[in-house]
Design an enzyme around this catalytic site. Structure first.
Site, PDB file in Angstrom:
ATOM      1  N   ARG A 125       0.897  -1.166   0.000  1.00  0.00           N
ATOM      2  CA  ARG A 125       0.000   0.000   0.000  1.00  0.00           C
ATOM      3  C   ARG A 125       0.921   1.197   0.000  1.00  0.00           C
ATOM      4  O   ARG A 125       1.641   1.424   0.952  1.00  0.00           O
ATOM      5  CB  ARG A 125      -0.918  -0.022   1.225  1.00  0.00           C
ATOM      6  CG  ARG A 125      -1.712   1.269   1.463  1.00  0.00           C
ATOM      7  CD  ARG A 125      -2.640   1.592   0.291  1.00  0.00           C
ATOM      8  NE  ARG A 125      -3.526   2.722   0.603  1.00  0.00           N
ATOM      9  CZ  ARG A 125      -3.228   3.998   0.338  1.00  0.00           C
ATOM     10  NH1 ARG A 125      -2.083   4.317  -0.239  1.00  0.00           N
ATOM     11  NH2 ARG A 125      -4.087   4.955   0.654  1.00  0.00           N
ATOM     12  N   HIS A 128       2.001   7.088   1.990  1.00  0.00           N
ATOM     13  CA  HIS A 128       0.952   8.108   1.923  1.00  0.00           C
ATOM     14  C   HIS A 128       0.703   8.680   3.309  1.00  0.00           C
ATOM     15  O   HIS A 128       1.284   8.220   4.301  1.00  0.00           O
ATOM     16  CB  HIS A 128      -0.337   7.498   1.365  1.00  0.00           C
ATOM     17  CG  HIS A 128      -0.999   6.538   2.329  1.00  0.00           C
ATOM     18  ND1 HIS A 128      -0.569   5.252   2.534  1.00  0.00           N
ATOM     19  CD2 HIS A 128      -2.055   6.701   3.180  1.00  0.00           C
ATOM     20  CE1 HIS A 128      -1.331   4.662   3.442  1.00  0.00           C
ATOM     21  NE2 HIS A 128      -2.225   5.514   3.865  1.00  0.00           N
ATOM     22  N   HIS A 130      -2.674  11.157   5.529  1.00  0.00           N
ATOM     23  CA  HIS A 130      -4.035  11.715   5.411  1.00  0.00           C
ATOM     24  C   HIS A 130      -4.361  12.571   6.619  1.00  0.00           C
ATOM     25  O   HIS A 130      -3.636  12.550   7.622  1.00  0.00           O
ATOM     26  CB  HIS A 130      -5.079  10.618   5.209  1.00  0.00           C
ATOM     27  CG  HIS A 130      -4.736   9.290   5.810  1.00  0.00           C
ATOM     28  ND1 HIS A 130      -4.756   9.055   7.156  1.00  0.00           N
ATOM     29  CD2 HIS A 130      -4.322   8.123   5.235  1.00  0.00           C
ATOM     30  CE1 HIS A 130      -4.402   7.799   7.387  1.00  0.00           C
ATOM     31  NE2 HIS A 130      -4.117   7.207   6.249  1.00  0.00           N
ATOM     32  N   GLU A 134      -5.525   6.897  11.678  1.00  0.00           N
ATOM     33  CA  GLU A 134      -5.823   5.557  11.151  1.00  0.00           C
ATOM     34  C   GLU A 134      -5.603   4.529  12.255  1.00  0.00           C
ATOM     35  O   GLU A 134      -4.497   4.377  12.766  1.00  0.00           O
ATOM     36  CB  GLU A 134      -4.907   5.267   9.962  1.00  0.00           C
ATOM     37  CG  GLU A 134      -4.953   3.818   9.458  1.00  0.00           C
ATOM     38  CD  GLU A 134      -4.064   3.638   8.228  1.00  0.00           C
ATOM     39  OE1 GLU A 134      -4.052   4.535   7.357  1.00  0.00           O
ATOM     40  OE2 GLU A 134      -3.362   2.614   8.152  1.00  0.00           O
ATOM     41  N   HIS A 173       3.032   7.029   6.277  1.00  0.00           N
ATOM     42  CA  HIS A 173       3.208   5.599   6.570  1.00  0.00           C
ATOM     43  C   HIS A 173       3.109   4.755   5.311  1.00  0.00           C
ATOM     44  O   HIS A 173       2.699   5.236   4.253  1.00  0.00           O
ATOM     45  CB  HIS A 173       2.198   5.138   7.622  1.00  0.00           C
ATOM     46  CG  HIS A 173       0.781   5.498   7.287  1.00  0.00           C
ATOM     47  ND1 HIS A 173       0.249   6.733   7.588  1.00  0.00           N
ATOM     48  CD2 HIS A 173      -0.221   4.803   6.694  1.00  0.00           C
ATOM     49  CE1 HIS A 173      -1.012   6.777   7.197  1.00  0.00           C
ATOM     50  NE2 HIS A 173      -1.322   5.619   6.641  1.00  0.00           N
ATOM     51  N   GLU A 196     -10.597   5.727   1.609  1.00  0.00           N
ATOM     52  CA  GLU A 196      -9.322   5.119   1.238  1.00  0.00           C
ATOM     53  C   GLU A 196      -8.828   5.675  -0.093  1.00  0.00           C
ATOM     54  O   GLU A 196      -7.646   5.600  -0.403  1.00  0.00           O
ATOM     55  CB  GLU A 196      -9.520   3.605   1.160  1.00  0.00           C
ATOM     56  CG  GLU A 196      -8.360   2.807   0.631  1.00  0.00           C
ATOM     57  CD  GLU A 196      -7.071   2.994   1.416  1.00  0.00           C
ATOM     58  OE1 GLU A 196      -7.142   3.326   2.610  1.00  0.00           O
ATOM     59  OE2 GLU A 196      -5.987   2.813   0.829  1.00  0.00           O
ATOM     60  N   HIS A 310     -26.418  -2.450  27.770  1.00  0.00           N
ATOM     61  CA  HIS A 310     -25.468  -1.417  28.180  1.00  0.00           C
ATOM     62  C   HIS A 310     -25.501  -0.268  27.191  1.00  0.00           C
ATOM     63  O   HIS A 310     -26.188  -0.337  26.154  1.00  0.00           O
ATOM     64  CB  HIS A 310     -24.040  -1.998  28.246  1.00  0.00           C
ATOM     65  CG  HIS A 310     -23.464  -2.333  26.900  1.00  0.00           C
ATOM     66  ND1 HIS A 310     -23.775  -3.490  26.235  1.00  0.00           N
ATOM     67  CD2 HIS A 310     -22.635  -1.647  26.075  1.00  0.00           C
ATOM     68  CE1 HIS A 310     -23.148  -3.514  25.072  1.00  0.00           C
ATOM     69  NE2 HIS A 310     -22.446  -2.396  24.941  1.00  0.00           N
ATOM     70  N   HIS A 312     -22.766   3.392  25.885  1.00  0.00           N
ATOM     71  CA  HIS A 312     -21.462   4.061  25.978  1.00  0.00           C
ATOM     72  C   HIS A 312     -21.690   5.568  26.043  1.00  0.00           C
ATOM     73  O   HIS A 312     -22.205   6.149  25.088  1.00  0.00           O
ATOM     74  CB  HIS A 312     -20.586   3.698  24.777  1.00  0.00           C
ATOM     75  CG  HIS A 312     -20.476   2.210  24.605  1.00  0.00           C
ATOM     76  ND1 HIS A 312     -19.578   1.449  25.319  1.00  0.00           N
ATOM     77  CD2 HIS A 312     -21.198   1.347  23.854  1.00  0.00           C
ATOM     78  CE1 HIS A 312     -19.743   0.174  24.987  1.00  0.00           C
ATOM     79  NE2 HIS A 312     -20.711   0.083  24.104  1.00  0.00           N
ATOM     80  N   GLU A 317     -20.520   3.843  18.777  1.00  0.00           N
ATOM     81  CA  GLU A 317     -19.810   2.557  18.657  1.00  0.00           C
ATOM     82  C   GLU A 317     -19.886   2.060  17.218  1.00  0.00           C
ATOM     83  O   GLU A 317     -20.972   1.937  16.660  1.00  0.00           O
ATOM     84  CB  GLU A 317     -20.446   1.523  19.596  1.00  0.00           C
ATOM     85  CG  GLU A 317     -19.879   0.118  19.423  1.00  0.00           C
ATOM     86  CD  GLU A 317     -20.452  -0.875  20.440  1.00  0.00           C
ATOM     87  OE1 GLU A 317     -21.046  -0.416  21.443  1.00  0.00           O
ATOM     88  OE2 GLU A 317     -20.314  -2.088  20.220  1.00  0.00           O
ATOM     89  N   HIS A 356     -28.141  -1.007  24.032  1.00  0.00           N
ATOM     90  CA  HIS A 356     -28.024  -2.146  23.115  1.00  0.00           C
ATOM     91  C   HIS A 356     -27.503  -3.374  23.852  1.00  0.00           C
ATOM     92  O   HIS A 356     -26.970  -3.278  24.955  1.00  0.00           O
ATOM     93  CB  HIS A 356     -27.127  -1.820  21.921  1.00  0.00           C
ATOM     94  CG  HIS A 356     -25.750  -1.329  22.278  1.00  0.00           C
ATOM     95  ND1 HIS A 356     -25.508  -0.064  22.765  1.00  0.00           N
ATOM     96  CD2 HIS A 356     -24.530  -1.934  22.230  1.00  0.00           C
ATOM     97  CE1 HIS A 356     -24.216   0.091  22.991  1.00  0.00           C
ATOM     98  NE2 HIS A 356     -23.590  -1.031  22.688  1.00  0.00           N
TER      99      HIS A 356
HETATM  100 MN    MN Z   1      -3.261   5.232   5.704  1.00  0.00          MN
HETATM  101 MN    MN Z   2     -21.550  -1.600  23.128  1.00  0.00          MN
END
Ligand code: MN
Ligand code: MN
Length: 418
Positions: A125, A128, A130, A134, A173, A196, A310, A312, A317, A356
């Site tokens: 890859r 590059h 951004h 990541e 990277h 991407e 539960h 968050h 998520e 959820h």
């Molecule tokens: Mn990347």
């Molecule tokens: Mn969760």
């Protein structure tokens, strides 16, 4: 499980005419069937209510039984929170491929976009960078990563299935598949609009810089660059690199090495939570120090187990399903509740603080990752809340007996059964 099979739907269709005269409905507004007007197949006294004479694609539809036959506790109409790499088109080149699910494909996914990438042994890859950070989890094989931080400190590391990496926004990277089988991994960018296909590519920049500027900037003759690619390479086939130590030595800088690793061996970490029902391993900025914008949990649920009710409080998520099969219901105000099924390669998304659970519906372990755009993993357990509120308050609200409340887990389990 009371999911309708396709066969029973067809059988009901065949009965159609005679049974259509039946019009009485089950009692709704009861435990397990709360809604008025009633929702759910249990309320469909007329069998034609369940048939689907129209065009169908069983290969797709039968993978999502909870969409075909939602439990009567569901209330339809929530924004779609199911998606999948399995339905994303691949961009294939010599050396590997990638496919992605960004917010353009998945409107709810504002905080994270996901990429699934394969690199052959030697597949590269291209170098590059951004604007977004990541985060990645290796799912197969071996990969060599290289990165340089803003103080000019390089890192070169090899990663294997179960490892994570994190590249802070803007750090350059590269990735390369290693022998014998190359690598597959999933990237999560900390911005739902990231793609991407719009990263800043080394080849593009050099090809679009005047040769005399290249000469001045690098202090070498312009002719030295005459063979650079004129089009970008993105993914291309290279040669499998030699020993890691040699690459590390070749990249070494006077500035030294970055103080905190860009790689985290999550699969090797002892579980943060372990019960008879499963395990949870957490990687966030507490133990994976560079990962300041992303937190993650690797969850394993045994057959029959459940990731308990539960939410968050700090972030949405983004879920990536690795093994097995499961279902999740998301709860929102309204009330609203919708259930979806998940298999390997599928993606789920739960907005911050929405309730959820995730239930293993298969015979094998269900394994998935929960990923958050946050510096820390944070969770509120419903059971924990009810166990640590004065019992009289809980009893008055829910008509529960003191004996029932006393049986709730006093410490958070995350995965049940305890
Ligand atoms: Mn990347
Ligand atoms: Mn969760």
């Amino acid at each position: 499980m009371n999911n309708l099979t396709r066969r029973s739907l067809l059988a009901a269709g065949a009965l159609g005419g005679a049974a259509a005269l039946t019009t009485s409905t089950k009692a709704a507004g009861v435990f397990g069937n709360p809604d008025l007007p009633p929702q759910g197949a249990v309320n469909a006294a007329n069998p034609q209510s369940l048939t689907d004479p129209g065009p169908q694609n069983p290969a797709l539809a039968d993978n999502l039984p909870s969409f075909l036959d939602p439990p009567p506790t569901d209330v339809g109409g929530m924004p779609m929170f199911w998606n999948s790499f399995n339905i994303a088109p691949k961009r294939v080149q010599n050396g590997g491929w990638a496919r992605q699910v960004t917010q353009s494909d998945f409107q709810i996914s504002t905080t994270i976009s996901g990429v699934n990438m394969r690199l052959s042994a030697g597949g590269i890859r291209e170098m590059h960078w951004h604007q977004q950070a990541e985060w990645a989890v290796m799912t197969s094989g071996h990969c060599r990563i290289t990165v340089l931080d803003e103080l000019g400190r390089p890192a070169v590391e090899d990663v294997v299935a179960g490892d994570l990496w994190y590249f802070p926004a803007g750090l350059p990277h590269s990735l390369q598949g290693l022998g014998p089988d190359g690598a597959e991994f999933v990237l999560a960018f900390d911005n739902g609009e990231s793609s991407e296909y719009n990263t800043l590519l080394l080849t593009d920049w050099l090809a679009h810089t005047p040769p005399e500027v290249l000469a001045k900037s690098f202090g070498v003759p312009a002719e030295a660059f005459k063979d650079i690619p004129l089009q970008n390479r993105w993914i291309f086939q290279g040669t499998v690199p030699g020993p890691l130590a040699a690459d590390q030595a070749a990249a070494m800088a006077q500035a030294g090495t970055p103080p905190n690793p860009f790689v985290f061996r999550l699969a090797d970490q002892a579980p943060d939570k372990k019960t008879a029902g499963g395990e949870v391993r957490i990687a966030d900025s507490g133990n994976f120090k560079v990962s300041t914008t992303m937190a993650a949990a690797l969850v394993r649920i045994r057959p029959g187990g459940i990731r308990e009710l539960h939410w968050h409080p700090n972030a949405d998520e983004w879920q990536y399903y690795l093994q097995g099969s499961g279902r999740m219901t998301v709860f929102n105000t309204g009330p609203a509740a919708e259930t979806a099924d998940f298999r390997p390669g599928d993606i789920g998304y739960v907005k911050k603080s929405l309730g959820h659970y995730v239930e293993n519906t298969g015979k094998d372990d269900l394994v998935f990752m929960e990923i958050f755009r946050a510096d820390r993993f944070a969770e509120v357990s419903l059971s924990d809340w009810l166990a640590h509120t004065p019992p009289a308050m809980v009893a008055a609200t829910l008509n529960l007996s003191p004996e029932t409340i006393a049986r709730f887990q006093k410490t958070r389990r995350d995965v049940m059964p305890a």
